[in-house]
Design a protein around this motif. Structure first.
Motif, PDB file in Angstrom:
ATOM      1  N   GLY A 132     -16.686  17.302 -15.293  1.00 34.60           N
ATOM      2  CA  GLY A 132     -16.619  17.846 -14.004  1.00 34.60           C
ATOM      3  C   GLY A 132     -14.724  18.255 -13.128  1.00 34.60           C
ATOM      4  N   GLN A 133     -14.090  17.440 -13.947  1.00 36.74           N
ATOM      5  CA  GLN A 133     -13.074  17.201 -13.276  1.00 36.74           C
ATOM      6  C   GLN A 133     -11.896  17.359 -14.042  1.00 36.74           C
ATOM      7  OE1 GLN A 133     -13.607  12.508 -12.838  1.00 36.74           O
ATOM      8  NE2 GLN A 133     -14.471  12.086 -11.428  1.00 36.74           N
ATOM      9  N   TYR A 134     -10.344  17.203 -13.838  1.00 40.55           N
ATOM     10  CA  TYR A 134      -9.505  18.090 -14.097  1.00 40.55           C
ATOM     11  C   TYR A 134      -8.892  16.589 -14.708  1.00 40.55           C
ATOM     12  CZ  TYR A 134     -10.574  22.421 -12.034  1.00 40.55           C
ATOM     13  OH  TYR A 134     -10.769  23.774 -11.894  1.00 40.55           O
ATOM     14  N   VAL A 135      -8.657  16.427 -16.439  1.00 40.99           N
ATOM     15  CA  VAL A 135      -8.534  15.255 -16.448  1.00 40.99           C
ATOM     16  C   VAL A 135      -6.478  15.219 -16.741  1.00 40.99           C
ATOM     17  CG1 VAL A 135      -9.868  15.263 -18.423  1.00 40.99           C
ATOM     18  CG2 VAL A 135      -8.170  15.984 -18.996  1.00 40.99           C
ATOM     19  N   PHE A 136      -5.752  16.129 -16.534  1.00 40.43           N
ATOM     20  CA  PHE A 136      -4.179  16.083 -16.504  1.00 40.43           C
ATOM     21  C   PHE A 136      -4.058  15.746 -15.271  1.00 40.43           C
ATOM     22  CE2 PHE A 136      -5.274  18.083 -20.538  1.00 40.43           C
ATOM     23  CZ  PHE A 136      -4.694  16.524 -21.556  1.00 40.43           C
ATOM     24  N   ALA A 137      -4.647  15.947 -13.908  1.00 37.46           N
ATOM     25  CA  ALA A 137      -4.196  16.254 -12.031  1.00 37.46           C
ATOM     26  C   ALA A 137      -3.804  14.938 -11.869  1.00 37.46           C
ATOM     27  CB  ALA A 137      -5.180  17.318 -11.381  1.00 37.46           C
ATOM     28  N   GLY A 138      -4.054  13.891 -12.106  1.00 36.93           N
ATOM     29  CA  GLY A 138      -3.715  12.484 -11.469  1.00 36.93           C
ATOM     30  C   GLY A 138      -4.943  11.968 -11.073  1.00 36.93           C
ATOM     31  N   GLY A 139      -5.012  12.162  -9.639  1.00 36.07           N
ATOM     32  CA  GLY A 139      -5.941  11.583  -8.921  1.00 36.07           C
ATOM     33  C   GLY A 139      -6.632  12.814  -8.568  1.00 36.07           C
ATOM     34  N   LYS A 140      -6.422  14.176  -8.538  1.00 37.63           N
ATOM     35  CA  LYS A 140      -6.534  14.643  -7.424  1.00 37.63           C
ATOM     36  C   LYS A 140      -7.850  15.816  -8.917  1.00 37.63           C
ATOM     37  CE  LYS A 140      -3.788  17.103  -4.777  1.00 37.63           C
ATOM     38  NZ  LYS A 140      -2.850  18.380  -4.361  1.00 37.63           N
ATOM     39  N   ASP A 142     -10.681  17.094  -8.487  1.00 34.60           N
ATOM     40  CA  ASP A 142     -10.937  18.448  -8.322  1.00 34.60           C
ATOM     41  C   ASP A 142      -9.686  19.546  -8.191  1.00 34.60           C
ATOM     42  OD1 ASP A 142      -9.739  17.163  -6.268  1.00 34.60           O
ATOM     43  OD2 ASP A 142     -11.249  17.894  -4.739  1.00 34.60           O
ATOM     44  N   THR A 143      -9.090  19.685  -8.726  1.00 35.14           N
ATOM     45  CA  THR A 143      -7.980  20.420  -7.935  1.00 35.14           C
ATOM     46  C   THR A 143      -7.471  21.323 -10.200  1.00 35.14           C
ATOM     47  OG1 THR A 143      -7.253  19.847  -6.234  1.00 35.14           O
ATOM     48  CG2 THR A 143      -5.677  21.160  -7.355  1.00 35.14           C
ATOM     49  N   ALA A 144      -7.075  21.892  -9.952  1.00 33.81           N
ATOM     50  CA  ALA A 144      -7.009  22.464 -11.202  1.00 33.81           C
ATOM     51  C   ALA A 144      -5.246  21.937 -10.933  1.00 33.81           C
ATOM     52  CB  ALA A 144      -6.740  24.263 -11.958  1.00 33.81           C
ATOM     53  N   PRO A 145      -4.388  21.289 -12.163  1.00 28.41           N
ATOM     54  CA  PRO A 145      -3.214  20.937 -11.515  1.00 28.41           C
ATOM     55  C   PRO A 145      -2.107  22.310 -12.134  1.00 28.41           C
ATOM     56  CG  PRO A 145      -3.918  20.456 -13.546  1.00 28.41           C
ATOM     57  CD  PRO A 145      -5.375  20.635 -13.709  1.00 28.41           C
ATOM     58  N   THR A 155      13.051  34.781 -14.539  1.00 28.97           N
ATOM     59  CA  THR A 155      13.730  34.620 -15.728  1.00 28.97           C
ATOM     60  C   THR A 155      13.556  33.604 -16.168  1.00 28.97           C
ATOM     61  OG1 THR A 155      14.602  36.448 -15.001  1.00 28.97           O
ATOM     62  CG2 THR A 155      16.294  34.789 -16.979  1.00 28.97           C
ATOM     63  N   GLY A 156      13.301  32.646 -17.430  1.00 28.90           N
ATOM     64  CA  GLY A 156      12.985  30.972 -17.546  1.00 28.90           C
ATOM     65  C   GLY A 156      14.258  30.639 -18.269  1.00 28.90           C
ATOM     66  N   SER A 157      14.550  29.599 -18.766  1.00 32.34           N
ATOM     67  CA  SER A 157      15.763  28.823 -18.722  1.00 32.34           C
ATOM     68  C   SER A 157      15.271  27.937 -19.636  1.00 32.34           C
ATOM     69  CB  SER A 157      16.634  28.572 -17.422  1.00 32.34           C
ATOM     70  OG  SER A 157      17.790  27.596 -17.826  1.00 32.34           O
ATOM     71  N   THR A 158      16.658  27.089 -19.972  1.00 35.48           N
ATOM     72  CA  THR A 158      15.617  26.143 -20.998  1.00 35.48           C
ATOM     73  C   THR A 158      16.443  25.082 -19.837  1.00 35.48           C
ATOM     74  OG1 THR A 158      17.657  25.808 -22.873  1.00 35.48           O
ATOM     75  CG2 THR A 158      16.162  26.949 -23.439  1.00 35.48           C
ATOM     76  N   THR A 159      16.903  25.115 -19.064  1.00 32.69           N
ATOM     77  CA  THR A 159      17.318  23.608 -18.389  1.00 32.69           C
ATOM     78  C   THR A 159      17.791  24.504 -16.578  1.00 32.69           C
ATOM     79  OG1 THR A 159      20.105  24.963 -19.085  1.00 32.69           O
ATOM     80  CG2 THR A 159      18.741  22.530 -20.261  1.00 32.69           C
ATOM     81  N   PRO A 160      17.237  24.157 -15.845  1.00 34.61           N
ATOM     82  CA  PRO A 160      17.055  22.066 -15.925  1.00 34.61           C
ATOM     83  C   PRO A 160      15.677  22.827 -15.603  1.00 34.61           C
ATOM     84  CG  PRO A 160      17.347  22.940 -13.920  1.00 34.61           C
ATOM     85  CD  PRO A 160      18.027  24.072 -14.247  1.00 34.61           C
ATOM     86  N   ALA A 161      15.118  21.136 -15.790  1.00 39.66           N
ATOM     87  CA  ALA A 161      13.306  21.418 -15.662  1.00 39.66           C
ATOM     88  C   ALA A 161      12.754  21.757 -14.082  1.00 39.66           C
ATOM     89  CB  ALA A 161      13.476  19.395 -14.989  1.00 39.66           C
ATOM     90  N   ASP A 162      11.821  22.414 -14.507  1.00 41.10           N
ATOM     91  CA  ASP A 162      10.365  23.175 -13.653  1.00 41.10           C
ATOM     92  C   ASP A 162       9.492  22.543 -13.577  1.00 41.10           C
ATOM     93  OD1 ASP A 162      10.096  25.003 -11.660  1.00 41.10           O
ATOM     94  OD2 ASP A 162      10.209  26.388 -13.353  1.00 41.10           O
ATOM     95  N   THR A 163       8.829  21.753 -12.836  1.00 39.99           N
ATOM     96  CA  THR A 163       6.986  21.495 -12.317  1.00 39.99           C
ATOM     97  C   THR A 163       6.670  22.220 -11.491  1.00 39.99           C
ATOM     98  OG1 THR A 163       8.065  19.188 -11.063  1.00 39.99           O
ATOM     99  CG2 THR A 163       7.613  18.908 -13.876  1.00 39.99           C
ATOM    100  N   SER A 164       7.431  23.200 -11.014  1.00 39.64           N
ATOM    101  CA  SER A 164       6.838  24.234  -9.506  1.00 39.64           C
ATOM    102  C   SER A 164       5.033  24.607  -9.893  1.00 39.64           C
ATOM    103  CB  SER A 164       7.414  25.506  -9.647  1.00 39.64           C
ATOM    104  OG  SER A 164       7.888  26.527 -10.845  1.00 39.64           O
ATOM    105  N   TYR A 165       5.154  24.032 -11.503  1.00 42.34           N
ATOM    106  CA  TYR A 165       3.357  24.420 -11.706  1.00 42.34           C
ATOM    107  C   TYR A 165       2.659  24.035 -11.529  1.00 42.34           C
ATOM    108  CZ  TYR A 165       4.123  21.750 -15.695  1.00 42.34           C
ATOM    109  OH  TYR A 165       4.542  20.477 -16.943  1.00 42.34           O
ATOM    110  N   TYR A 166       3.002  22.526 -11.067  1.00 46.69           N
ATOM    111  CA  TYR A 166       1.900  21.479 -10.902  1.00 46.69           C
ATOM    112  C   TYR A 166       1.768  21.520  -9.574  1.00 46.69           C
ATOM    113  CZ  TYR A 166       0.646  16.358 -11.652  1.00 46.69           C
ATOM    114  OH  TYR A 166      -0.360  15.642 -11.969  1.00 46.69           O
ATOM    115  N   ASN A 167       0.497  21.647  -9.397  1.00 44.69           N
ATOM    116  CA  ASN A 167      -0.782  20.655  -8.469  1.00 44.69           C
ATOM    117  C   ASN A 167      -1.345  19.793  -8.332  1.00 44.69           C
ATOM    118  OD1 ASN A 167      -0.278  23.464  -7.485  1.00 44.69           O
ATOM    119  ND2 ASN A 167      -1.647  24.127  -8.830  1.00 44.69           N
ATOM    120  N   GLY A 168      -1.011  18.542  -8.841  1.00 46.38           N
ATOM    121  CA  GLY A 168      -1.652  17.633  -8.891  1.00 46.38           C
ATOM    122  C   GLY A 168      -0.857  16.711  -8.764  1.00 46.38           C
TER     123      GLY A 168
END
Length: 303
Positions: A132-140, A142-145, A155-168
């Motif tokens: 019942g826990q999201y294993v890649f969400a850090g301490g959160k 109970d939240t889908a990361p 449009t995507g790009s090979t640079t720079p880094a983009d972690t805007s998808y992350y909610n953990g």
């Protein structure tokens, strides 16, 4: 004629007292025989009582470490499996990008379409749950990361880094495996290896076509992501090994403490049974002798 004891009062009293002591000892031994332990309460252990308590606490504490380690190791195994699937995605992507490098429009369209599906698969893998826990969400937990709602568009790009998808969050999971030892095992979905995978998949998936330089850039990023993902998987393997080793130490210590505790609390039932038989024989003889003494009177004595 009034019955009279002939100097038997002191002797009979002593024999009765001895018989009662034997009965008390036998009653206690019968409890030991049925329970298999020296005493049913700590008071019966005398000076060993504190040692028994300390050993039982040690056993309970060791078991709690073992339970925590087992749960953590199960999570690590789930994470390891998910990262293995990420590796499979990257391997497939590289294979299709290599095929597309020939310039075939069919192959280019195929890798773009596949990348769209792979991005969805990647999101699902990063949202893996255990117990019942999201294993890649850090301490959160109970939240889908990972949320691809907005990330997968544009449009995507090979640079720079983009972690805007992350909610953990940035908390790295760890488990205490001993009073003075904890093992870190957590990996979050914004880990650089996973971010590289997400980035290259978005770049390919949201492209309308791919030039030779685009494919080269995507292949380079995919190769880097594959190496970094393998490193994450290796760390998870190391964490699992450390957890299992610590758990084995606790199990060994628990067994040792249980043995010491059993040595203090357990009885040899066979020996107790043999002793009870001996006491029973003695008690029967005592009561028989006591009966004869108590039956004596002056008339019997003068005959």
């Amino acid at each position: 004629m009034i019955a009279m004891r002939v100097a038997t009062f002191a002797q009979s009293n002593r024999m009765i007292a001895d018989a009662m002591r034997v009965e008390s000892v036998m009653a206690n031994m019968q409890i030991q025989e049925s329970s298999g332990v020296v005493s049913t309460d700590f008071g019966g252990y005398g000076s060993d009582a504190q040692h028994v308590v300390n050993l039982q606490v040690s056993v309970t504490r060791a078991q709690s470490y073992i339970d925590a380690a087992t749960l953590a190791d199960s999570k690590v195994q789930v994470m390891y499996s998910a990262v293995g699937s990420v590796t499979d995605i990257l391997t497939q992507l590289r294979s299709q990008l290599t095929a597309a490098s020939t310039g075939s429009s069919t192959e280019v369209n195929s890798v773009i379409s596949s990348a769209q599906q792979m991005l969805e698969q990647m999101g699902s893998l990063m949202n893996t749950q255990y117990d019942g826990q999201y294993v890649f969400a850090g301490g959160k937990t109970d939240t889908a990361p990972v949320d691809l709602t907005s990330f997968s568009s544009g449009t995507g790009s090979t640079t720079p880094a983009d972690t805007s998808y992350y909610n953990g969050d940035n908390e790295i999971a760890s488990v205490r495996v001993a009073a003075d030892e904890a093992v870190s095992y957590g990996v979050t979905a914004d880990n650089s290896a996973f971010e590289e995978v997400m980035r290259v998949l978005k770049f390919v998936a949201n492209s309308t076509t791919l030039s030779s330089s685009d494919i080269t850039s995507a292949l380079d990023l995919a190769s880097t992501a594959l190496d970094d993902t393998a490193a994450v998987q290796a760390r998870l393997s190391g964490s699992s090994s450390a957890i299992e080793t610590a758990s084995a130490r606790q199990a060994e210590y628990k067994s040792y403490a249980e043995t010491l505790s059993n040595d203090l609390t357990s009885v040899d039932v066979a020996a107790i049974t043999a002793q009870l038989s001996t006491y029973q024989t003695q008690l029967t003889a005592s009561y028989s002798a006591l009966g004869k003494i108590l039956s004596l009177n002056l008339a019997s004595y003068l005959k």
